[in-house]
Write a protein that holds these residues in place. Structure first.
Motif, PDB file in Angstrom:
ATOM      1  N   ILE A  73       0.812  -1.490   0.122  1.00 33.55           N
ATOM      2  CA  ILE A  73      -0.078   0.052   0.070  1.00 33.55           C
ATOM      3  C   ILE A  73       1.033   1.148  -0.043  1.00 33.55           C
ATOM      4  CG2 ILE A  73      -1.716   1.414   1.262  1.00 33.55           C
ATOM      5  CD1 ILE A  73      -3.000  -1.147   2.329  1.00 33.55           C
ATOM      6  N   VAL A  74       1.810   1.212   0.668  1.00 34.66           N
ATOM      7  CA  VAL A  74       2.825   2.288   0.919  1.00 34.66           C
ATOM      8  C   VAL A  74       3.391   2.560  -0.496  1.00 34.66           C
ATOM      9  CG1 VAL A  74       4.906   3.218   1.897  1.00 34.66           C
ATOM     10  CG2 VAL A  74       3.232   2.301   3.398  1.00 34.66           C
ATOM     11  N   ALA A  75       3.742   1.444  -1.169  1.00 29.28           N
ATOM     12  CA  ALA A  75       4.521   1.671  -2.441  1.00 29.28           C
ATOM     13  C   ALA A  75       3.625   2.193  -3.273  1.00 29.28           C
ATOM     14  CB  ALA A  75       5.060   0.205  -3.023  1.00 29.28           C
ATOM     15  N   ARG A  76       2.191   1.924  -3.306  1.00 28.48           N
ATOM     16  CA  ARG A  76       1.295   2.273  -4.354  1.00 28.48           C
ATOM     17  C   ARG A  76       1.077   3.716  -4.129  1.00 28.48           C
ATOM     18  NH1 ARG A  76      -1.750  -1.773  -7.121  1.00 28.48           N
ATOM     19  NH2 ARG A  76      -1.156  -3.775  -6.419  1.00 28.48           N
ATOM     20  N   LEU A  77       0.959   4.260  -2.806  1.00 26.50           N
ATOM     21  CA  LEU A  77       0.501   5.587  -2.451  1.00 26.50           C
ATOM     22  C   LEU A  77       1.815   6.434  -2.881  1.00 26.50           C
ATOM     23  CD1 LEU A  77      -1.076   5.136   0.987  1.00 26.50           C
ATOM     24  CD2 LEU A  77      -2.298   5.699  -0.892  1.00 26.50           C
ATOM     25  N   LEU A  78       2.990   5.923  -2.680  1.00 33.70           N
ATOM     26  CA  LEU A  78       4.132   6.584  -2.932  1.00 33.70           C
ATOM     27  C   LEU A  78       4.073   6.940  -4.408  1.00 33.70           C
ATOM     28  CD1 LEU A  78       7.058   4.820  -1.042  1.00 33.70           C
ATOM     29  CD2 LEU A  78       6.729   7.531  -0.954  1.00 33.70           C
ATOM     30  N   GLY A  79       3.915   5.809  -5.307  1.00 34.11           N
ATOM     31  CA  GLY A  79       3.636   5.924  -6.494  1.00 34.11           C
ATOM     32  C   GLY A  79       2.750   7.090  -7.223  1.00 34.11           C
ATOM     33  N   ARG A  80       1.732   7.049  -6.433  1.00 32.98           N
ATOM     34  CA  ARG A  80       0.620   7.972  -6.602  1.00 32.98           C
ATOM     35  C   ARG A  80       1.038   9.491  -6.369  1.00 32.98           C
ATOM     36  NH1 ARG A  80      -4.953   5.896  -4.867  1.00 32.98           N
ATOM     37  NH2 ARG A  80      -5.490   7.637  -5.845  1.00 32.98           N
ATOM     38  N   GLY A  81       2.157   9.634  -5.485  1.00 32.18           N
ATOM     39  CA  GLY A  81       2.395  10.942  -4.959  1.00 32.18           C
ATOM     40  C   GLY A  81       1.721  11.395  -3.892  1.00 32.18           C
ATOM     41  N   LEU A  82       0.932  10.476  -2.988  1.00 32.40           N
ATOM     42  CA  LEU A  82       0.122  10.779  -2.074  1.00 32.40           C
ATOM     43  C   LEU A  82       0.862  10.799  -0.668  1.00 32.40           C
ATOM     44  CD1 LEU A  82      -3.392   8.735  -2.973  1.00 32.40           C
ATOM     45  CD2 LEU A  82      -2.642  11.114  -3.492  1.00 32.40           C
ATOM     46  N   ILE A  83       1.867  10.147  -0.491  1.00 34.63           N
ATOM     47  CA  ILE A  83       2.527  10.126   0.667  1.00 34.63           C
ATOM     48  C   ILE A  83       4.187  10.436   0.292  1.00 34.63           C
ATOM     49  CG2 ILE A  83       1.196   8.640   2.106  1.00 34.63           C
ATOM     50  CD1 ILE A  83       2.995   6.327   1.557  1.00 34.63           C
ATOM     51  N   GLN A  84       4.753  10.636   1.455  1.00 34.15           N
ATOM     52  CA  GLN A  84       6.442  10.937   1.366  1.00 34.15           C
ATOM     53  C   GLN A  84       7.197   9.943   2.263  1.00 34.15           C
ATOM     54  OE1 GLN A  84       6.717  15.082   2.104  1.00 34.15           O
ATOM     55  NE2 GLN A  84       6.557  15.684  -0.086  1.00 34.15           N
ATOM     56  N   ARG A  85       8.235   9.277   1.788  1.00 32.40           N
ATOM     57  CA  ARG A  85       8.827   8.483   2.789  1.00 32.40           C
ATOM     58  C   ARG A  85      10.190   8.821   3.058  1.00 32.40           C
ATOM     59  NH1 ARG A  85       8.976   2.161   1.350  1.00 32.40           N
ATOM     60  NH2 ARG A  85      10.488   3.064  -0.237  1.00 32.40           N
ATOM     61  N   LYS A  86      10.753   8.906   4.349  1.00 35.38           N
ATOM     62  CA  LYS A  86      12.201   9.065   4.403  1.00 35.38           C
ATOM     63  C   LYS A  86      12.809   8.382   5.573  1.00 35.38           C
ATOM     64  CE  LYS A  86      11.575  13.230   7.090  1.00 35.38           C
ATOM     65  NZ  LYS A  86      12.058  14.701   7.388  1.00 35.38           N
ATOM     66  N   ARG A  87      13.939   8.391   5.688  1.00 35.17           N
ATOM     67  CA  ARG A  87      14.423   7.113   6.955  1.00 35.17           C
ATOM     68  C   ARG A  87      14.160   8.131   8.095  1.00 35.17           C
ATOM     69  NH1 ARG A  87      15.544   2.144   5.522  1.00 35.17           N
ATOM     70  NH2 ARG A  87      16.693   2.062   3.811  1.00 35.17           N
ATOM     71  N   ALA A  88      13.789   7.332   9.063  1.00 40.81           N
ATOM     72  CA  ALA A  88      13.481   7.937  10.520  1.00 40.81           C
ATOM     73  C   ALA A  88      14.762   8.546  11.293  1.00 40.81           C
ATOM     74  CB  ALA A  88      12.627   6.857  11.222  1.00 40.81           C
ATOM     75  N   LYS A  89      14.602   9.569  11.668  1.00 40.59           N
ATOM     76  CA  LYS A  89      15.714  10.059  12.519  1.00 40.59           C
ATOM     77  C   LYS A  89      16.000   9.000  13.845  1.00 40.59           C
ATOM     78  CE  LYS A  89      14.634  14.714  11.449  1.00 40.59           C
ATOM     79  NZ  LYS A  89      14.127  16.033  11.999  1.00 40.59           N
ATOM     80  N   ARG A  93      16.871   2.478   9.860  1.00 35.11           N
ATOM     81  CA  ARG A  93      16.472   1.317   9.106  1.00 35.11           C
ATOM     82  C   ARG A  93      14.842   1.299   9.031  1.00 35.11           C
ATOM     83  NH1 ARG A  93      17.049  -3.200  13.300  1.00 35.11           N
ATOM     84  NH2 ARG A  93      16.534  -1.269  14.584  1.00 35.11           N
ATOM     85  N   ALA A  94      14.052   2.469   9.664  1.00 30.96           N
ATOM     86  CA  ALA A  94      12.630   2.548   9.515  1.00 30.96           C
ATOM     87  C   ALA A  94      12.303   3.679   8.694  1.00 30.96           C
ATOM     88  CB  ALA A  94      12.299   2.585  10.753  1.00 30.96           C
ATOM     89  N   TYR A  95      11.235   3.572   7.898  1.00 30.89           N
ATOM     90  CA  TYR A  95      11.066   4.850   7.167  1.00 30.89           C
ATOM     91  C   TYR A  95       9.769   5.545   8.067  1.00 30.89           C
ATOM     92  CZ  TYR A  95      13.312   2.875   3.028  1.00 30.89           C
ATOM     93  OH  TYR A  95      14.396   2.637   2.181  1.00 30.89           O
ATOM     94  N   ALA A  96       9.978   6.846   7.760  1.00 34.17           N
ATOM     95  CA  ALA A  96       8.942   7.624   8.308  1.00 34.17           C
ATOM     96  C   ALA A  96       7.964   8.176   7.218  1.00 34.17           C
ATOM     97  CB  ALA A  96       9.343   8.982   9.050  1.00 34.17           C
ATOM     98  N   ILE A  97       6.819   8.147   7.502  1.00 30.58           N
ATOM     99  CA  ILE A  97       5.862   8.329   6.249  1.00 30.58           C
ATOM    100  C   ILE A  97       5.091   9.738   6.730  1.00 30.58           C
ATOM    101  CG2 ILE A  97       3.673   7.633   5.189  1.00 30.58           C
ATOM    102  CD1 ILE A  97       6.122   5.701   4.799  1.00 30.58           C
ATOM    103  N   LYS A  98       4.849  10.616   5.820  1.00 35.61           N
ATOM    104  CA  LYS A  98       4.124  11.770   5.807  1.00 35.61           C
ATOM    105  C   LYS A  98       3.248  12.037   4.585  1.00 35.61           C
ATOM    106  CE  LYS A  98       6.030  16.121   5.168  1.00 35.61           C
ATOM    107  NZ  LYS A  98       6.652  17.472   5.631  1.00 35.61           N
ATOM    108  N   LEU A  99       1.931  12.668   4.745  1.00 32.82           N
ATOM    109  CA  LEU A  99       1.265  13.092   3.537  1.00 32.82           C
ATOM    110  C   LEU A  99       2.007  14.075   2.713  1.00 32.82           C
ATOM    111  CD1 LEU A  99      -2.314  13.514   5.141  1.00 32.82           C
ATOM    112  CD2 LEU A  99      -1.355  11.348   3.901  1.00 32.82           C
TER     113      LEU A  99
END
Length: 147
Positions: A73-89, A93-99
């Motif tokens: 789901i995250v991959a699909r939402l990323l592909g549609r440009g609905l969310i952004q993902r970056k490495r968590a501070k 190893r984890a990704y932080a998700i934001k709209l």
């Protein structure tokens, strides 16, 4: 005089919850078709909107969506440009998700449809029964979270 059904599925909580889930998904799809979101995508966007920067593991906990499905789901939402993902501070190893702005707009557009879908799904219940039903479902979900 009441008659007992001979169909054991009519008294199976597992079966009835599955059927109710199918009905809920069908109604949501009908109502939210213009948004292009599935119920699970809507749940992820809603959870992220409540607290941006959530790691994917926390999204699993908040939405109840299994890890591999959430990754898709995250991959699909990323592909549609609905969310952004970056490495968590906190954990590289984890990704932080934001709209994204586009995700915020999509969620805002889908909210009335989701609300209408809920209303349609529960239309056969009185206000009291709706509240009882939702509380019962929340109790079932919480019991699973404690397991």
């Amino acid at each position: 005089m009441t008659t007992k059904s001979k169909n054991p599925l009519e008294s199976s909580a597992t079966h009835l919850l599955h059927r109710a889930g199918q009905r809920a998904a069908d109604i949501f799809a009908e109502e939210a078709k213009k948004s292009g979101l599935t119920p699970r995508q809507y749940a992820v966007l809603t959870a992220v909107s409540q607290e941006e920067g959530l790691p994917q593991a926390e999204l699993v906990a908040r939405t109840g969506i299994d890890r591999s499905t959430l990754a898709d789901i995250v991959a699909r939402l990323l592909g549609r440009g609905l969310i952004q993902r970056k490495r968590a501070k906190e954990d590289g190893r984890a990704y932080a998700i934001k709209l994204s702005a586009k995700g915020t707009k999509a969620l805002t557009k889908a909210k009335p449809a989701a609300s209408t879908a809920d209303s349609r799904l529960l239309a056969g219940l009185s206000a009291t029964k709706r509240n009882e039903f939702l509380q019962t479902l929340a109790t079932i979900v919480a019991a699973g979270d404690d397991a």
